[in-house]
Design an enzyme around this catalytic site. Structure first.
Site, PDB file in Angstrom:
ATOM      1  N   LYS A 189      53.276  49.345  66.469  1.00 42.15           N
ATOM      2  CA  LYS A 189      54.366  48.418  66.760  1.00 42.15           C
ATOM      3  C   LYS A 189      55.295  49.055  67.787  1.00 42.15           C
ATOM      4  O   LYS A 189      55.899  50.095  67.526  1.00 42.15           O
ATOM      5  CB  LYS A 189      55.187  48.105  65.507  1.00 42.15           C
ATOM      6  CG  LYS A 189      56.215  46.970  65.758  1.00 42.15           C
ATOM      7  CD  LYS A 189      57.372  46.982  64.780  1.00 42.15           C
ATOM      8  CE  LYS A 189      58.531  47.806  65.271  1.00 42.15           C
ATOM      9  NZ  LYS A 189      59.228  47.222  66.462  1.00 42.15           N
ATOM     10  N   GLY A 239      57.074  42.885  67.519  1.00 43.88           N
ATOM     11  CA  GLY A 239      57.956  42.098  66.665  1.00 43.88           C
ATOM     12  C   GLY A 239      59.086  42.939  66.115  1.00 43.88           C
ATOM     13  O   GLY A 239      59.154  44.155  66.344  1.00 43.88           O
ATOM     14  N   GLY A 288      61.580  45.171  63.858  1.00 45.53           N
ATOM     15  CA  GLY A 288      61.370  46.213  62.866  1.00 45.53           C
ATOM     16  C   GLY A 288      61.580  45.725  61.455  1.00 45.53           C
ATOM     17  O   GLY A 288      60.904  46.179  60.517  1.00 45.53           O
ATOM     18  N   GLU A 344      59.670  61.634  63.745  1.00 48.99           N
ATOM     19  CA  GLU A 344      60.306  62.342  64.859  1.00 48.99           C
ATOM     20  C   GLU A 344      61.585  61.587  65.151  1.00 48.99           C
ATOM     21  O   GLU A 344      61.561  60.465  65.660  1.00 48.99           O
ATOM     22  CB  GLU A 344      59.370  62.389  66.067  1.00 48.99           C
ATOM     23  CG  GLU A 344      59.762  63.442  67.089  1.00 48.99           C
ATOM     24  CD  GLU A 344      60.640  62.889  68.179  1.00 48.99           C
ATOM     25  OE1 GLU A 344      61.880  63.108  68.097  1.00 48.99           O
ATOM     26  OE2 GLU A 344      60.128  62.245  69.093  1.00 48.99           O
ATOM     27  N   CYS A 392      65.532  62.249  72.948  1.00 47.98           N
ATOM     28  CA  CYS A 392      65.915  62.819  71.656  1.00 47.98           C
ATOM     29  C   CYS A 392      66.065  64.330  71.706  1.00 47.98           C
ATOM     30  O   CYS A 392      66.871  64.912  70.979  1.00 47.98           O
ATOM     31  CB  CYS A 392      64.902  62.421  70.578  1.00 47.98           C
ATOM     32  SG  CYS A 392      63.200  62.836  71.011  1.00 47.98           S
ATOM     33  N   GLU A 409      74.500  62.001  67.655  1.00 49.48           N
ATOM     34  CA  GLU A 409      73.631  61.711  68.790  1.00 49.48           C
ATOM     35  C   GLU A 409      74.160  60.489  69.540  1.00 49.48           C
ATOM     36  O   GLU A 409      74.302  59.410  68.967  1.00 49.48           O
ATOM     37  CB  GLU A 409      72.206  61.450  68.308  1.00 49.48           C
ATOM     38  CG  GLU A 409      71.227  61.263  69.448  1.00 49.48           C
ATOM     39  CD  GLU A 409      69.797  61.074  68.973  1.00 49.48           C
ATOM     40  OE1 GLU A 409      68.898  61.668  69.583  1.00 49.48           O
ATOM     41  OE2 GLU A 409      69.583  60.322  67.992  1.00 49.48           O
TER      42      GLU A 409
END
Length: 486
Positions: free
Chosen positions: A180, A215, A217, A259, A293, A393
């Site tokens: 996805k 689509g 989540g 991750e 990231c 973050e």
């Protein structure tokens, strides 16, 4: 006519999902619009898949996994090399697509967004040729076997690279995949499906070896994570979303590989080449407009060199021309969505309210870029590492400079974070840098700007995730271990 014409509609207007080796319409009639981040216009659309589509994809993947699990190493290597070559052949068209759906400048898209995924697939092929599938321990034969069906849920910042990290490892391990893509930037995943379909047809790969269901989540992602027919869920995204995936997978005791976020420290020791360390650190922090990231978003510098570091950082950032991602002069493009633009600008205002010293940029709209999701490259100095600006973050072009007074304090600051994904250490003495790197609790550390290695494990400590991607470890994630006594 636009100065920057849109890509071929065949790449941007997708009305079918890729399931069981064929393009088929979603059980839902709905579509989701993909936005051109450079000007806010409509770039294209993709189907809005459903839980019913996930069911169909998992059934197809289960049948394919049974067949692919018995494939030879040579067959898997051939498939991986063919996928790598297929991406390389389409490098320009896919790079242009990603530049418009993510914002990465085109030159960087070619190298990082497409060139790197192609290299990763080749690296998996190389690793597979010497991968150890079994070894003996006393009277036991310990074997690794394919885990089965992999559910791959990928992010929008590196939409092809993160997909390939999962698909490459899964295919190498003998597994099938239900993927996805992120709703913000799904088009690159469909371009990959085009490549996969061509390779599968040419090599006779099992139908259902790779399936793509786009689509939201909240429906498709949760259906994959909570599906009893999925054996491993591999997710890349925010820490908060990763926790939701983990909870969904827990109902079936499904293994997860996560991750997640990062707030990585770039530790510049007193004996380092300050000019090189700061310039490289700025470029790292602002790569992909800070939407990385593993970006070194905290620059740790000796207190007595902070003013010099600020001047060097300001000069380095000033060279990162902000503009349209297809403009050859652009070094820094827009962010990937209007929401991300709002979030980053809010963090910049927060930094000012917390008392950090703004030395470049700010929350105001950049001159001449009133359309699209642009944010000025922004640098704060004299930042308190306990502040939200240094702890959370941001995922945008925002760098914080944090001073330290000793090597021990630098290590302490670097480790004072809920995250542990990446980092950098700079020193004229490589052994000293290595000693400091060993003390930093992150999944990877670069010494003096060392290059990324697509065959080395990538992943994090703490809230940066679980498990590893790439190389031997990236194959391990999609295998089960069995001991046979004899």
């Amino acid at each position: 006519m636009s100065e920057y014409p849109s890509p071929d509609p065949a790449l941007t207007e997708r009305n079918a999902l890729y399931i069981d080796g064929d393009w088929r319409y979603s059980a839902s009639d709905a579509t989701d619009t993909v936005i051109n981040v450079a000007d806010g216009s409509e770039l294209g659309f993709v189907p809005r898949g459903s839980a019913e589509d996930v069911d169909a994809a998992v059934i197809a993947a289960r049948a394919a996994s049974d067949a692919w699990a018995t494939s030879s190493v040579a067959e898997r290597v051939e498939a991986l090399r063919a996928l790598s070559a297929g991406l390389a052949e389409r490098q320009d068209s896919i790079a242009r697509l990603i530049s418009l759906e993510v914002g990465t400048p085109l030159k960087i898209s070619r190298i990082v967004q497409v060139g790197l995924p192609s290299a990763v697939l080749s690296a998996f092929a190389d690793t597979l040729t010497s991968y150890e599938w079994e070894h003996e321990v006393g009277n036991s034969l310990v074997v690794r076997e394919p885990a089965g069906v992999v559910g791959a849920i990928t992010p929008w910042n590196y939409p092809l690279h993160q997909l390939v990290a999962k698909v490459g490892g899964a295919v190498a391990a003998g597994c099938s995949v239900v993927a996805k893509p992120a709703g913000v930037a799904p088009l690159a995943a469909f371009a990959f499906a085009d490549v996969f379909a061509e390779v599968a047809d040419r090599l006779g790969l099992p139908s259902g070896l790779f399936n793509l269901v786009s689509g939201p989540g909240s429906e498709v992602g949760e259906a994959i994570a909570g599906h009893p027919g999925v054996d491993v869920v591999s997710f890349t995204g925010s820490t908060e979303a990763g926790a939701k995936v983990m909870r969904s997978a827990a109902a079936n005791i499904t293994r997860v590989s996560l991750e997640l976020g990062g707030k990585s420290a770039n530790v510049i020791l007193p004996d380092a080449d300050l000019g090189r360390a700061v310039k490289t650190g700025v470029n790292n922090a602002f790569l992909n407009s800070g939407q990385t990231c593993s970006a070194w978003t905290r620059m740790l510098v000796p207190r007595d060199k902070q003013d010099e570091a600020v001047d060097l950082a300001r000069a380095a950032a000033a060279r990162l021309t902000l503009g349209h991602p297809l403009d050859p002069a652009t070094r820094l493009g827009p962010l990937a969505s209007a929401q991300q633009q709002v979030t980053v600008r809010d963090y910049i205002r927060l930094g000012e309210s917390e008392g950090a010293k703004l030395v470049l940029g700010g929350a105001a709209a950049p001159d001449g870029l009133d359309k699209g999701f642009y944010v000025q490259p922004t640098i704060f100095a004299g930042v308190d590492n306990t502040s939200r600006l240094a702890q959370e973050e941001i995922f945008g072009p925002v760098l914080v400079i944090v001073p330290f007074d000793s090597e021990d304090e630098a290590v302490s600051i670097a480790n004072d974070s809920p995250y542990g994904l990446a980092g950098g250490v700079w020193s004229a003495d490589e052994e000293r840098a290595l000693t400091v790197a060993r003390r930093i609790r992150t999944g990877q550390v670069d010494i003096n700007g060392a290059a990324f290695n697509p065959a080395a494990p990538f992943g994090g400590y703490k809230k940066s995730g679980l498990g590893r991607e790439f190389g031997t470890h990236g194959i391990d994630e999609f295998t089960e271990t069995k001991a046979i006594q004899r």
